[in-house]
Write a protein that holds these residues in place. Structure first.
Motif, mmCIF file in Angstrom:
data_model
loop_
_atom_site.group_PDB
_atom_site.id
_atom_site.type_symbol
_atom_site.label_atom_id
_atom_site.label_comp_id
_atom_site.label_asym_id
_atom_site.label_seq_id
_atom_site.Cartn_x
_atom_site.Cartn_y
_atom_site.Cartn_z
ATOM 1 N N SER A 161 1.718 -14.010 -3.380
ATOM 2 C CA SER A 161 2.598 -13.609 -2.274
ATOM 3 C C SER A 161 3.654 -14.655 -1.956
ATOM 4 N N ALA B 114 6.766 -9.340 6.335
ATOM 5 C CA ALA B 114 5.970 -8.753 5.259
ATOM 6 C C ALA B 114 4.484 -8.992 5.507
ATOM 7 N N MET C 41 7.127 -13.960 0.389
ATOM 8 C CA MET C 41 6.634 -13.256 1.576
ATOM 9 C C MET C 41 7.049 -13.990 2.846
ATOM 10 N N ASP C 42 7.592 -13.233 3.814
ATOM 11 C CA ASP C 42 7.919 -13.794 5.117
ATOM 12 C C ASP C 42 6.974 -13.211 6.163
ATOM 13 N N THR D 181 -2.049 -2.015 -1.341
ATOM 14 C CA THR D 181 -0.941 -2.800 -0.779
ATOM 15 C C THR D 181 -1.267 -4.293 -0.735
ATOM 16 N N PHE E 93 2.995 -6.467 7.862
ATOM 17 C CA PHE E 93 2.728 -5.172 7.229
ATOM 18 C C PHE E 93 1.342 -5.152 6.598
ATOM 19 N N SER F 208 -3.540 -5.843 0.884
ATOM 20 C CA SER F 208 -3.661 -6.249 2.286
ATOM 21 C C SER F 208 -5.021 -6.833 2.630
ATOM 22 N N TYR G 272 -1.894 -16.071 -1.536
ATOM 23 C CA TYR G 272 -0.560 -16.458 -1.063
ATOM 24 C C TYR G 272 0.047 -17.528 -1.969
ATOM 25 N N SER H 286 -5.526 -10.480 4.087
ATOM 26 C CA SER H 286 -4.591 -10.942 5.116
ATOM 27 C C SER H 286 -5.296 -11.471 6.360
#
Length: 352
Positions: free
Chosen positions: A87, A96, A92-93, A46, A99, A48, A83, A51
């Motif tokens: 992203s 998102a 991406m907000d 994902t 998540f 992730s 990013y 992040s």
């Protein structure tokens, strides 16, 4: 006199080794490691993993608790190359971001849980004198491996935080994943040694045989290739099987040199990973045939694990790396490591 005798008897009981209890505890920790492998796979697939841009072992156990905290974390993520180049342009907000933040936070939280699930019972067994002679160094080594796993995870994340980076280093990803597999194998092996000690009441631990070592090397190479394929998104190099680009051997770029191609080219790594798998299968079949007369269940476990793993690998390729198939592929890879450790232990017991 009676009270003194009772106290003495209680002390002897408290100091008695409890190999079966330790074995069950290690199997429980191994199960948590399997869950960790699943969550790690979801985190990777994902996107992730980058992040959370800092490592806070204590305060990081809690997620952001206010909108201001969430925005501060999002602002840190906006400084990453992922990013800026992936992203952000995709729109991406904050919702998102929450998540992907959840999966990385949960992955790290689970790592803390596993650490406590190992360290606290270890201390309790140690203080109670329940650890059999010769096992304390091995248990401390497993604890150290868990600590290294956390450190390797951070080095992996840090490798992808540059302003021009969009992914973590596939080298660090492979170190992180293979350390988890090695730890899993160590947990299973030690638990089996302890269970055997409980059954026999004496005896030496199983040893690693020459056959097990040869199969381990072949399996290690396959897992290493799999980790590099994952880290480089090389699973997307082809969505057909058995051919790639309508050819058995795909077009491979050798212009950057052999070393770079062997370690970075997605088509080459995908090709090697899908066909070295059959070398691993052959080695595991030979091993399982040796294991079968000694422990049929272990032989079945090895056959089942590599059979399902092959099918999941093909399905993952042909679906364009569908998330849940790819996660299942990674999970069964971990189960295969556990089955291998079981079979190797059976051979090692026989050798003893």
């Amino acid at each position: 006199m009676v009270a003194a005798s009772a106290t003495s008897a209680s002390s002897v009981t408290a100091a008695s080794p409890r190999p079966l209890a330790l074995a069950r505890w290690l199997f429980a920790v191994a199960t948590l490691v399997l869950v960790m492998v699943v969550v790690g796979g979801i985190t990777r697939l994902t996107e992730s993993g980058l992040s959370i841009t800092h490592w806070s072992p204590v305060s990081g156990a809690l997620p952001p608790l206010s909108e201001a905290d969430w925005q501060a974390e999002f602002d840190l993520y906006k400084q990453t190359g992922e990013y800026r180049n992936v992203s952000g342009p995709a729109g991406m907000d904050l919702a998102a971001f929450k998540f992907i933040f959840f999966w990385e936070w949960f992955h790290r939280l689970l790592g803390r849980v596993i650490g406590l699930a190992f360290a606290l019972p270890l201390a309790w067994f140690w203080l109670r004198g329940a650890i059999p002679a010769g096992y304390k160094p091995r248990l401390l080594a497993l604890l150290a491996l868990g600590g290294l796993q956390g450190a390797f995870g951070w080095f992996m994340v840090r490798s992808g935080l540059g302003t021009e980076m969009t992914d973590v280093s596939h080298f660090w990803l492979s170190i992180h994943l293979l350390t988890a597999f090695f730890t899993l194998g160590g947990l299973v092996w030690t638990a089996l040694d302890l269970r055997q000690l409980d059954r026999q009441g004496h005896g030496t631990p199983a040893r690693f045989t020459g056959l097990a070592l040869a199969v381990a090397v072949i399996l290690f190479l396959q897992l290493l290739m799999g980790a590099w394929v994952a880290g480089l998104n090389a699973g997307l190099a082809s969505d057909t099987w058995p051919l790639m680009q309508d050819r058995l051997v795909p077009e491979i770029d050798w212009s950057n040199g052999v070393v770079w191609t062997f370690t970075h080219d997605p088509f080459w790594l995908h090709f090697v990973h899908r066909w070295w798998a059959w070398v691993a299968v052959a080695a595991l079949v030979i091993m399982a045939r040796q294991v079968k007369p000694l422990d049929r269940r272990a032989s079945i476990a090895i056959h089942s694990a590599f059979g399902v793993q092959i099918l999941l690998g093909i399905a993952t390729v042909m679906t364009g790396v569908a998330l849940w198939l790819a996660v299942a592929h990674q999970l069964v890879g971990a189960l295969l490591v556990g089955a291998f450790a079981w079979g190797a232990h059976v051979l090692g017991r026989q050798a003893r």
